[in-house]
Design an enzyme around this catalytic site. Structure first.
Site, mmCIF file in Angstrom:
data_model
loop_
_atom_site.group_PDB
_atom_site.id
_atom_site.type_symbol
_atom_site.label_atom_id
_atom_site.label_comp_id
_atom_site.label_asym_id
_atom_site.label_seq_id
_atom_site.Cartn_x
_atom_site.Cartn_y
_atom_site.Cartn_z
ATOM 1 C CB SER A 60 -35.670 108.645 23.976
ATOM 2 O OG SER A 60 -34.437 109.132 24.381
HETATM 3 N N1 SAH Z 1 -33.963 110.718 29.021
HETATM 4 C C1 SAH Z 1 -34.193 112.076 28.823
HETATM 5 C C2 SAH Z 1 -33.736 112.382 27.391
HETATM 6 C C3 SAH Z 1 -33.037 113.544 27.521
HETATM 7 S S1 SAH Z 1 -31.984 113.665 26.226
HETATM 8 C C4 SAH Z 1 -35.915 112.187 28.775
HETATM 9 O O1 SAH Z 1 -36.357 110.930 29.094
HETATM 10 O O2 SAH Z 1 -36.296 113.327 28.343
HETATM 11 C C5 SAH Z 1 -30.430 113.869 26.600
HETATM 12 C C6 SAH Z 1 -30.014 114.781 27.871
HETATM 13 O O3 SAH Z 1 -28.846 114.472 28.368
HETATM 14 C C7 SAH Z 1 -30.349 116.207 27.501
HETATM 15 O O4 SAH Z 1 -31.210 116.771 28.532
HETATM 16 C C8 SAH Z 1 -28.917 116.924 27.799
HETATM 17 O O5 SAH Z 1 -28.946 118.135 28.416
HETATM 18 C C9 SAH Z 1 -28.420 115.753 28.597
HETATM 19 N N2 SAH Z 1 -26.798 115.778 28.721
HETATM 20 C C10 SAH Z 1 -25.951 115.855 27.704
HETATM 21 N N3 SAH Z 1 -24.713 116.091 28.029
HETATM 22 C C11 SAH Z 1 -24.832 115.736 29.476
HETATM 23 C C12 SAH Z 1 -23.825 115.510 30.543
HETATM 24 N N4 SAH Z 1 -22.438 115.555 30.492
HETATM 25 N N5 SAH Z 1 -24.403 115.172 31.956
HETATM 26 C C13 SAH Z 1 -25.571 115.089 32.148
HETATM 27 N N6 SAH Z 1 -26.557 115.340 31.085
HETATM 28 C C14 SAH Z 1 -26.224 115.631 29.892
#
Ligand code: SAH
Length: 216
Positions: A60
């Site tokens: 993000s």
């Molecule tokens: N907070 C993260 C942003 C990651 S983007 C950072 O600082 O980098 C969102 C993330 O959610 C992705 O890595 C994706 O794989 C994960 N995601 C999507 N669906 C999910 C689920 N059901 N359970 C756990 N993670 C999930």
């Protein structure tokens, strides 16, 4: 300009533009975002933008991380559940805010990203973050209940297990929606009643799993 100087400037700009609390400002200023993103994006780490982290996912933008931290009103010693660890950056910022007595439990769906996050977080000594591989749309029951919960991928609706795993008096921040998404702040009062507030429109990758979107 070196990374530390760039990060300080970004943190100062966000503090001014978003009227950040000192605590959130310090946390953004302390966490080296360039050590969380893939090597070739390092140079852009202190531009206020999302960046690719592989597997179609993104870290993000710093302003979104800061805003979500403010909305959660994080305190020292709190236990926080993050859904969507990605590269671990957002978890590190939250770890700064809850301190050593606090704990961040973070669930990631994609094992390779969970490994990357674990490596990033342990290299920087964030011992108060635990990364779990699994479907976070169901929350993470073994460590429940949580003072605060936040989701970094957009859900079709607020998953019921997440509401259940929130402590009375607790708070959750979650993006909801498909092509149009809203950041929703959920408050659970001491009696367990739920109040929802809409912060505004946002853009996140889709949440997968049982309470997420099915792949198209
Ligand atoms: N907070 C993260 C942003 C990651 S983007 C950072 O600082 O980098 C969102 C993330 O959610 C992705 O890595 C994706 O794989 C994960 N995601 C999507 N669906 C999910 C689920 N059901 N359970 C756990 N993670 C999930």
């Amino acid at each position: 300009m070196d990374y530390d100087e760039k990060r300080k400037r970004l943190a100062e700009r966000l503090r001014y533009e978003l009227n950040l609390s000192n605590r959130v400002y310090e946390a953004i200023k302390n966490v080296p975002r360039h050590l969380f993103v893939p090597e070739r994006y390092k140079i852009e780490a202190y531009v206020d933008t999302p960046l690719p982290i592989g597997f179609g996912q993104t870290i993000s933008a710093p302003h979104m991380v800061a805003i979500m931290c403010e909305l959660l009103d994080l305190r020292e010693g709190e236990k926080v559940l993050e859904i969507g660890t990605g590269c671990g950056y957002h978890a590190a910022v939250v770890a700064e805010l809850v301190g050593e007595k606090g704990k961040v439990v973070s669930v990631e769906y994609i094992p390779e990203l969970a490994d990357m996050a674990k490596a990033n977080l342990s290299a920087l000594g964030y011992d108060n973050v635990v990364v779990i591989v699994g479907d976070g749309s169901k929350g993470y029951e073994p460590e429940a209940p949580y003072d605060k919960i936040y989701v970094t991928a957009s859900a079709p609706d607020i998953p019921k297990p997440l509401i259940e795993q929130l402590k009375p008096g607790g708070r959750m921040v979650i993006p909801v929606g498909d092509s149009v998404q809203w950041l929703v702040v959920v408050e659970k009062d001491e009696k367990g009643n739920i109040k929802k507030k809409n912060w505004g429109s946002v853009r996140f990758v889709p949440l997968r799993g049982e309470y997420g979107f099915k792949k198209r």
